[in-house]
Design a protein around this motif. Structure first.
Motif, mmCIF file in Angstrom:
data_model
loop_
_atom_site.group_PDB
_atom_site.id
_atom_site.type_symbol
_atom_site.label_atom_id
_atom_site.label_comp_id
_atom_site.label_asym_id
_atom_site.label_seq_id
_atom_site.Cartn_x
_atom_site.Cartn_y
_atom_site.Cartn_z
ATOM 1 N N PHE A 11 -16.746 41.753 -25.361
ATOM 2 C CA PHE A 11 -17.307 42.111 -23.761
ATOM 3 C C PHE A 11 -17.843 40.470 -23.945
ATOM 4 N N ALA A 12 -18.975 40.567 -24.261
ATOM 5 C CA ALA A 12 -20.429 39.380 -24.505
ATOM 6 C C ALA A 12 -19.560 38.232 -24.658
ATOM 7 N N ALA A 13 -18.373 38.120 -25.171
ATOM 8 C CA ALA A 13 -17.796 36.930 -25.901
ATOM 9 C C ALA A 13 -17.446 35.542 -25.187
ATOM 10 N N GLY A 14 -17.053 36.278 -23.803
ATOM 11 C CA GLY A 14 -16.752 35.257 -22.496
ATOM 12 C C GLY A 14 -17.077 34.471 -22.183
ATOM 13 N N ALA A 15 -19.002 35.613 -22.070
ATOM 14 C CA ALA A 15 -20.164 34.610 -21.263
ATOM 15 C C ALA A 15 -20.442 34.329 -22.212
ATOM 16 N N TYR A 16 -20.788 34.111 -23.485
ATOM 17 C CA TYR A 16 -21.137 33.592 -24.587
ATOM 18 C C TYR A 16 -20.547 31.862 -24.194
ATOM 19 N N LEU A 17 -19.490 32.309 -24.573
ATOM 20 C CA LEU A 17 -18.397 30.975 -24.757
ATOM 21 C C LEU A 17 -18.907 29.846 -23.555
ATOM 22 N N SER A 18 -18.975 30.819 -22.263
ATOM 23 C CA SER A 18 -19.020 29.884 -21.054
ATOM 24 C C SER A 18 -19.959 29.068 -20.842
ATOM 25 N N GLY A 19 -20.986 30.073 -21.380
ATOM 26 C CA GLY A 19 -22.732 29.398 -20.838
ATOM 27 C C GLY A 19 -23.258 28.796 -20.049
ATOM 28 N N GLU A 20 -22.168 30.110 -18.717
ATOM 29 C CA GLU A 20 -22.728 29.817 -17.666
ATOM 30 C C GLU A 20 -24.055 30.836 -16.842
ATOM 31 N N PRO A 21 -24.607 30.120 -16.704
ATOM 32 C CA PRO A 21 -25.863 30.781 -15.874
ATOM 33 C C PRO A 21 -25.910 32.501 -15.626
ATOM 34 N N ALA A 22 -24.418 32.233 -14.785
ATOM 35 C CA ALA A 22 -24.470 34.185 -13.728
ATOM 36 C C ALA A 22 -23.723 35.117 -14.720
ATOM 37 N N MET A 23 -22.982 33.986 -16.089
ATOM 38 C CA MET A 23 -22.315 34.769 -17.249
ATOM 39 C C MET A 23 -23.432 35.932 -18.327
ATOM 40 N N VAL A 24 -23.735 35.055 -18.263
ATOM 41 C CA VAL A 24 -25.069 34.823 -19.489
ATOM 42 C C VAL A 24 -25.683 36.341 -18.421
ATOM 43 N N GLY A 25 -26.311 35.818 -17.586
ATOM 44 C CA GLY A 25 -27.265 36.761 -16.611
ATOM 45 C C GLY A 25 -26.579 38.105 -16.434
ATOM 46 N N SER A 26 -25.429 38.884 -16.567
ATOM 47 C CA SER A 26 -24.984 39.484 -16.459
ATOM 48 C C SER A 26 -25.249 40.309 -18.151
ATOM 49 N N ILE A 27 -25.011 39.341 -18.989
ATOM 50 C CA ILE A 27 -25.264 40.301 -20.394
ATOM 51 C C ILE A 27 -26.603 40.821 -20.949
ATOM 52 N N LYS A 28 -27.784 39.783 -20.076
ATOM 53 C CA LYS A 28 -29.137 40.287 -19.945
ATOM 54 C C LYS A 28 -29.502 41.491 -19.502
#
Lengths: 261, 232
Positions: free
Chosen positions: A210-227
């Motif tokens: 589930f984190a892969a998409g956010a990790y790959l995009s590198g977009e701050p909003a996506m990475v923030g959701s993982i944090k």
């Protein structure tokens, strides 16, 4: 007919957990958007994707991507689409053949759009042809038979098994292994994870998928959701420890509060 | 941009909120039952139409393969033959046309052509495919249980105890001890219920939170890859 307009048994712990979760996720999305640097650990399976596509380029063989058997209302399939987008971008860049057989018709429509868009964005629309994303069948084992046959005939150099897999997981992963392909798998199905862990070169386990998409995009909003998700997990660990201690000392209100009727 | 981006995002937001909101509300609230049922029904209808799209793709792809005489084209012929014959029998049986008076059994108790093909062709082929799993499990187990390092050795030992503890031989091995026949099954149950369950729950909790975070990203329109769009 129930007495109240809300369900009291569900408005205790589940609502609290939901609100805490949303708070952390939105907080970290906001922080990331404001420029705060957030560290996400390296995920080996994701880092190996480019290497796998590169290997397919060197060998002059195709890349096979399986988005799982789930339909679009399965969140694993949505996660798989984000990974597919990245993989399709790589195959477009490296000029390698990509093959995406589908089991679910709704997923088929989405994967075709995703691959098409990835080729457009990579600036190689001429390399996209509709046959690279195709529908096979809705039946689980007929699909497995078709895909394993495809693996044996075409001998893909890289195989991605990302999404919801069930009894067919081992059939496909073991066949992929036998043809010498580098295999990257990812699923949240706990019963299938051991098979992938044993047979595939890299496995994205549960939350990594589930984190892969956010990790790959590198977009701050996506990475923030993982944090935010990580902080909720830390909170849940604290919940569990507190719950165990209270139960040991014979205090039961916390357990009762956390129980869904 | 409205039709391709804004409208799908709006629909995703509204439809994504339905299961969350209806989880906390009772059916006393107007529209809760209606909306909950309708979302499920619409999913079935949309899948039905999408299946048609899939079938068209299968037919087009295989006809192309036959026309171009690609390697393995006779398989495409057999696939199309199976698709059309089975499909025709199914549709005729559902419409009760001529001798096709039922999906499963004819009025005289015999199998209908559709059911005959299901029982004698489709089900055995499925069973054959499923049974291959036994061989694949054996080869995967061989690879997993090779003693290469400490972790693999622990895995091998645990697997050996669990497999032995679930057979009559497991009860027999320690039967010379008082209550010895329950020892290995007890160890097996402990391995499954404690270390195994703990590891599984860790993965399940992580996956559930990951799924919830991704769902939130989808509902809020941050994650858009399912639309084939990444622009903000």
């Amino acid at each position: 007919m129930p007495e109240t307009w809300y369900d009291p048994s569900r408005c205790g712990a589940p609502l609290v957990v939901l609100l805490v979760f949303c708070f952390f996720v939105l907080l970290f999305i906001n922080l990331a958007r404001r420029g705060r640097k957030l560290f996400i650990r390296r995920i080996a399976g994701i880092a190996a994707m480019e290497e796998a596509v590169g290997r397919a380029t060197e060998l002059g063989r195709k890349v096979l991507y399986l988005p799982g058997g789930g339909t679009l209302d399965d969140i694993q399939t949505i996660a798989s689409l984000a990974v597919l987008r990245h993989v399709a971008g790589l195959t477009a860049r490296y000029t390698v053949d990509l093959d995406v057989p589908n089991k679910d018709p709704l997923t088929f429509a989405a994967t075709r759009d995703t691959v098409h868009e990835a080729y457009l964005q990579a600036g190689r629309p001429e390399l996209f042809h509709p046959e690279m994303v195709h529908y096979v069948t809705y039946d689980q084992f007929a699909f497995s038979a078709s895909v394993t046959g495809l693996m044996v005939r075409d001998k893909p150099a890289a195989i991605f098994l990302i999404g919801a897999f069930h009894a067919e997981s081992l059939l496909m992963a073991e066949t992929g292994q036998s043809v010498g392909a580098i295999q990257i798998a990812g699923t949240a199905e706990v019963t299938q994870l051991p098979f992938f862990a044993v047979v595939c070169d890299f496995t994205l386990m549960g939350e990594e998928l589930f984190a892969a998409g956010a990790y790959l995009s590198g977009e701050p909003a996506m990475v923030g959701s993982i944090k935010g998700q990580d902080f909720t997990k830390a909170g849940l660990i604290l919940y569990i420890i507190v719950g165990i201690l209270l139960e040991i000392f014979g205090i039961h209100w916390f357990r009762d509060f956390m129980t869904i009727q | 941009m409205f039709w391709k981006l804004r409208l799908p995002l709006m629909l995703t937001f509204i439809v994504g909120l339905v299961p969350i909101v209806t989880f906390f509300l009772t059916e006393r609230v107007w529209g809760v039952a209606f909306v909950r049922d309708r979302v499920e029904q619409y999913m079935v209808i949309i899948t039905g139409f999408a299946l048609l799209l899939g079938v068209v793709n299968v037919v087009q792809g295989n006809i192309r393969k036959i026309e171009r005489r690609k390697p393995g084209w006779p398989f495409a012929v057999s696939l199309l033959l199976g698709l059309f014959v089975m499909g025709a029998f199914g549709i005729l049986s559902a419409a009760r046309v001529g001798p096709f008076q039922s999906i499963l059994t004819a009025p005289d108790g015999s199998d209908t052509p559709f059911y005959w093909m299901t029982r004698h062709l489709f089900n055995p082929l499925q069973a054959a495919m499923f049974s291959l799993l036994a061989f694949y499990v054996a080869s995967a187990a061989f690879r997993a249980f090779r003693v290469r390092n400490v972790e693999a050795t622990i895995l091998l030992t645990a697997a050996f105890i669990v497999m032995l503890g679930r057979t009559p031989l497991g009860e027999y091995v320690f039967s010379w001890l008082p209550n010895g026949e329950t020892f290995l099954p007890w160890v097996t149950e402990w391995i499954m219920a404690v270390p195994n369950a703990a590891a599984q729950r860790g993965i399940i909790i992580g996956a559930a939170l990951g799924a919830a975070a991704l769902s939130l990203r989808v509902i809020l329109g941050i994650e858009r890859s399912y639309l084939g769009i990444r622009e903000k």
